[in-house]
Enzyme design. Structure first.
Site, mmCIF file in Angstrom:
data_model
loop_
_atom_site.group_PDB
_atom_site.id
_atom_site.type_symbol
_atom_site.label_atom_id
_atom_site.label_comp_id
_atom_site.label_asym_id
_atom_site.label_seq_id
_atom_site.Cartn_x
_atom_site.Cartn_y
_atom_site.Cartn_z
ATOM 1 N N HIS A 125 0.817 -1.227 0.000
ATOM 2 C CA HIS A 125 0.000 0.000 0.000
ATOM 3 C C HIS A 125 0.850 1.275 0.000
ATOM 4 C CE1 HIS A 125 -3.681 -2.213 0.452
ATOM 5 N NE2 HIS A 125 -3.349 -2.702 1.632
ATOM 6 N N ASP A 162 -2.622 -10.710 -2.334
ATOM 7 C CA ASP A 162 -3.219 -10.165 -1.106
ATOM 8 C C ASP A 162 -4.679 -9.780 -1.408
ATOM 9 O OD1 ASP A 162 -2.121 -8.699 1.673
ATOM 10 O OD2 ASP A 162 -3.866 -7.693 0.788
ATOM 11 N N HIS A 164 -6.283 -7.289 -0.542
ATOM 12 C CA HIS A 164 -6.429 -5.857 -0.804
ATOM 13 C C HIS A 164 -5.648 -5.478 -2.070
ATOM 14 C CE1 HIS A 164 -6.845 -6.367 3.627
ATOM 15 N NE2 HIS A 164 -7.906 -5.602 3.412
ATOM 16 N N ASP A 245 -4.559 -12.872 3.321
ATOM 17 C CA ASP A 245 -5.817 -12.412 3.920
ATOM 18 C C ASP A 245 -7.046 -12.666 3.029
ATOM 19 O OD1 ASP A 245 -4.701 -10.559 2.226
ATOM 20 O OD2 ASP A 245 -4.733 -8.888 3.639
HETATM 21 ZN ZN LIG Z 1 -4.168 -7.215 2.698
#
Ligand SMILES: [Zn+2]
Length: 310
Positions: A125, A162, A164, A245
């Site tokens: 991120h 991931d 996200h 995740d």
């Molecule tokens: Zn994540």
């Protein structure tokens, strides 16, 4: 050939405060469990120091200076609403970057075939100018720049599984035709980016947004698009942004993968890596917040890496 595992005790000193999901236990359980694998082809390494110029290619120099000044002497400091640093974060964040550099050197020098970096803080991120979502430096992005600069490679693929979207990695390479960024992620969801209309300036970004509730079968079917794009790109090296995740037990998201799925997706990718880039793959930990799921899933991921290191 062997599989490298790169980790550092320093990452345990990155304190994010009581109750934070991105906590030191994540790496402890992974390492404890991987140590139980009795396989002579597993090689343990620590991060080495690296030339800061590779960090400076990835992030703006003023951002790096700002972060360095922010590490507190004691207590905690918030880089953003959920990206928290402590005195130990300075060394931890530097060693997280160093881990991917160590792993890449190990693969390039044929010390091992592939590698997994069990480190924190995560990185995907973190944008060129911004800490975000538990991430300080974009480890995988520094790894890709290192391959381009130090080893003069021209085609690096980053696969980010991931749950996200890796807005930071996409941001850093959006205009860079030498780097293909592919992400599978829950969508719409944090951080909000990752729609399939975001394709990169050179068609070098492939986003595969998936709705909450996506099952194993649906995910693995969607993963065929990752493999297809990878074949078209014909990479010289593959990096994994390995977040776990998307597991059904993860408290932060709603995809429904099982631990075994991480074995399958890794194996399918490595089949192609063997054909296209001599099996050169380095993976680095991103998310994954249920400790048991994380322990099982990382073992599955490393099992697949070990199979291909024979
Ligand atoms: Zn994540």
């Amino acid at each position: 050939m062997k599989t490298g595992i790169v980790t550092n005790d320093t990452c345990l000193n990155h304190d994010t405060g009581h109750g934070h999901p991105e906590r030191a236990d994540r790496v402890s359980v992974i390492v404890e469990n991987l140590k139980k694998i009795k396989n002579k082809n597993l090689v343990w390494k620590k991060s080495k120091k690296f030339d800061p110029k590779y960090l400076e290619i990835t992030h703006n120099i003023n951002y790096i200076k700002k972060v360095k000044k922010s590490f507190p002497k004691k207590g905690l400091f918030f880089l953003d609403g959920d990206t928290i640093i402590s005195p130990g974060s300075k060394e931890a964040s530097s060693d997280a970057v160093g881990s991917i550099i160590t792993a890449i050197d190990g693969v390039q020098n044929k010390e091992f075939q592939n590698a997994f970096c069990a480190v924190r803080p995560p990185g995907h991120h973190a944008e060129k100018n911004k800490a975000m979502g538990f991430c300080i430096y974009n480890n995988v992005a520094v790894g890709a720049h290192y391959l381009l600069e130090k080893y003069k490679l021209n085609k690096i693929a980053i696969i980010d599984f991931d749950v996200h979207h890796g807005n930071g990695t996409q941001d850093i390479f959006y205009n860079n035709e030498k780097v293909l960024y592919i992400s599978t992620h829950q969508y719409p969801y944090y951080p909000g980016t990752g729609g399939n209309n975001e394709k990169g300036k050179h068609n070098n970004v492939l986003n595969i947004p998936l709705p909450a509730g996506t099952t194993s079968e649906e995910y693995l079917n969607a993963y065929e698009h990752v493999l297809k794009k990878l074949k078209q790109f014909n990479p010289e090296f593959i990096l994994f942004s390995a977040g776990f995740d998307a597991h059904k037990d993860d408290p932060l998201a709603q995809l429904q993968l099982t631990s075994k799925d991480f074995y399958h997706l890794t194996k399918r990718t490595l089949n192609l890596a063997k054909l296209y880039c001599e099996g050169k793959v380095v993976s680095i930990l991103e998310g994954g917040y249920d400790l048991n799921a994380l322990k099982e899933s990382t073992t599955m991921h490393v099992d697949a890496l070990l199979e291909f290191s024979k």
